[in-house]
Design a protein around this motif. Sequence first.
Motif, PDB file in Angstrom:
ATOM      1  N   GLN A  76       0.849  -1.184   0.000  1.00 14.68           N
ATOM      2  CA  GLN A  76       0.000   0.000   0.000  1.00 14.68           C
ATOM      3  C   GLN A  76       0.892   1.244   0.000  1.00 14.68           C
ATOM      4  O   GLN A  76       1.982   1.244   0.578  1.00 14.68           O
ATOM      5  CB  GLN A  76      -0.890   0.022   1.251  1.00 14.68           C
ATOM      6  CG  GLN A  76      -1.772  -1.202   1.391  1.00 14.68           C
ATOM      7  CD  GLN A  76      -2.686  -1.098   2.594  1.00 14.68           C
ATOM      8  OE1 GLN A  76      -3.599  -0.287   2.617  1.00 14.68           O
ATOM      9  NE2 GLN A  76      -2.436  -1.918   3.602  1.00 14.68           N
ATOM     10  N   TYR A  77       0.387   2.307  -0.633  1.00 13.57           N
ATOM     11  CA  TYR A  77       1.130   3.559  -0.676  1.00 13.57           C
ATOM     12  C   TYR A  77       0.268   4.686  -0.123  1.00 13.57           C
ATOM     13  O   TYR A  77      -0.906   4.815  -0.461  1.00 13.57           O
ATOM     14  CB  TYR A  77       1.536   3.910  -2.109  1.00 13.57           C
ATOM     15  CG  TYR A  77       2.536   2.954  -2.709  1.00 13.57           C
ATOM     16  CD1 TYR A  77       3.863   2.976  -2.312  1.00 13.57           C
ATOM     17  CD2 TYR A  77       2.147   2.026  -3.668  1.00 13.57           C
ATOM     18  CE1 TYR A  77       4.785   2.097  -2.848  1.00 13.57           C
ATOM     19  CE2 TYR A  77       3.061   1.137  -4.218  1.00 13.57           C
ATOM     20  CZ  TYR A  77       4.377   1.183  -3.807  1.00 13.57           C
ATOM     21  OH  TYR A  77       5.281   0.313  -4.335  1.00 13.57           O
ATOM     22  N   THR A  78       0.873   5.487   0.751  1.00 12.55           N
ATOM     23  CA  THR A  78       0.194   6.671   1.252  1.00 12.55           C
ATOM     24  C   THR A  78       0.327   7.798   0.223  1.00 12.55           C
ATOM     25  O   THR A  78       1.120   7.701  -0.721  1.00 12.55           O
ATOM     26  CB  THR A  78       0.802   7.136   2.577  1.00 12.55           C
ATOM     27  OG1 THR A  78       2.162   7.564   2.329  1.00 12.55           O
ATOM     28  CG2 THR A  78       0.808   6.009   3.599  1.00 12.55           C
ATOM     29  N   ASN A  79      -0.431   8.865   0.409  1.00 13.24           N
ATOM     30  CA  ASN A  79      -0.288  10.027  -0.474  1.00 13.24           C
ATOM     31  C   ASN A  79       1.139  10.580  -0.423  1.00 13.24           C
ATOM     32  O   ASN A  79       1.676  11.034  -1.435  1.00 13.24           O
ATOM     33  CB  ASN A  79      -1.282  11.119  -0.080  1.00 13.24           C
ATOM     34  CG  ASN A  79      -2.665  10.865  -0.651  1.00 13.24           C
ATOM     35  OD1 ASN A  79      -2.897   9.859  -1.325  1.00 13.24           O
ATOM     36  ND2 ASN A  79      -3.596  11.756  -0.364  1.00 13.24           N
ATOM     37  N   ASP A  81       3.854   8.802   0.109  1.00 13.98           N
ATOM     38  CA  ASP A  81       4.667   7.884  -0.688  1.00 13.98           C
ATOM     39  C   ASP A  81       4.550   8.218  -2.170  1.00 13.98           C
ATOM     40  O   ASP A  81       5.554   8.319  -2.890  1.00 13.98           O
ATOM     41  CB  ASP A  81       4.212   6.437  -0.475  1.00 13.98           C
ATOM     42  CG  ASP A  81       4.482   5.926   0.926  1.00 13.98           C
ATOM     43  OD1 ASP A  81       5.439   6.406   1.560  1.00 13.98           O
ATOM     44  OD2 ASP A  81       3.732   5.035   1.374  1.00 13.98           O
ATOM     45  N   TYR A 219      -5.306  12.648  -5.228  1.00 16.97           N
ATOM     46  CA  TYR A 219      -3.881  12.902  -5.089  1.00 16.97           C
ATOM     47  C   TYR A 219      -3.477  14.070  -5.973  1.00 16.97           C
ATOM     48  O   TYR A 219      -3.700  14.059  -7.165  1.00 16.97           O
ATOM     49  CB  TYR A 219      -3.092  11.655  -5.505  1.00 16.97           C
ATOM     50  CG  TYR A 219      -1.606  11.908  -5.649  1.00 16.97           C
ATOM     51  CD1 TYR A 219      -0.949  11.611  -6.825  1.00 16.97           C
ATOM     52  CD2 TYR A 219      -0.871  12.470  -4.617  1.00 16.97           C
ATOM     53  CE1 TYR A 219       0.406  11.848  -6.994  1.00 16.97           C
ATOM     54  CE2 TYR A 219       0.468  12.708  -4.760  1.00 16.97           C
ATOM     55  CZ  TYR A 219       1.105  12.401  -5.935  1.00 16.97           C
ATOM     56  OH  TYR A 219       2.434  12.648  -6.077  1.00 16.97           O
TER      57      TYR A 219
END
Length: 223
Positions: A76-79, A81, A219
């Motif tokens: 999973q990627y955060t904003n 990231d 994003y």
Amino acid sequence: MSYQSAIPQSVTEEVTRYLHRQLLVRNRFQPGSFIRENDVAEELKVSRSPVREALKILESYGIVKTLPRRGALVLQYTNADVGEIYDVRVLLESKVYSRIVKNHLLNDEHYKHLMKCIDDYRDIRAAFEKNLQEGQLDFFDLECRFHFYIHEISGLTWTSELLKKTYSRLFQYMIHNVGLEDLDSILAFHTNIVENLRSGDLVALGENRIESYMLDKAYRPDK
């Protein structure tokens, strides 16, 4: 890839493509879930070896992480990231654009190929109108064909390889934010890249750093 595989490349490539597309549409493999070798091998009627090789490829691109006895974890990627990954892409792509322009590497054949891609961006609307997910997958294939071709023109082998990995991470996020309403902006964005490369306008290429169709999405890298 940097490692040598004993598995027939065509089988590994087919499994990799299947898994990657499943990851993109998130029908089965949600972020935070696990991909099991046995399940995929049984579904595709192949041995576990090409599945294992495919997961190694996806892991090298930062899409999954293999954990002993548990399978491959879908990352999973955060904003934050994604923002950092996007900045890396911009830096690498700026180097590609600069080399192409300063060394006059874009020839008539390249331009013709890229304009064919532009026609394909124009024609992709039919796929989106028929089925959103299929349209998004067609968009992913076209994005790879368009951008990776430009990267190859630069002759920067290592930069191009890093960009492929960077794009793989971004696609996991971006593809779900692209819809029918974005197609006009998508066409304009990519047309500007081609025309600015042809005219040698590095300033315009720098200003065109963010996809306009992402500006009103969840994003926003420039924020």
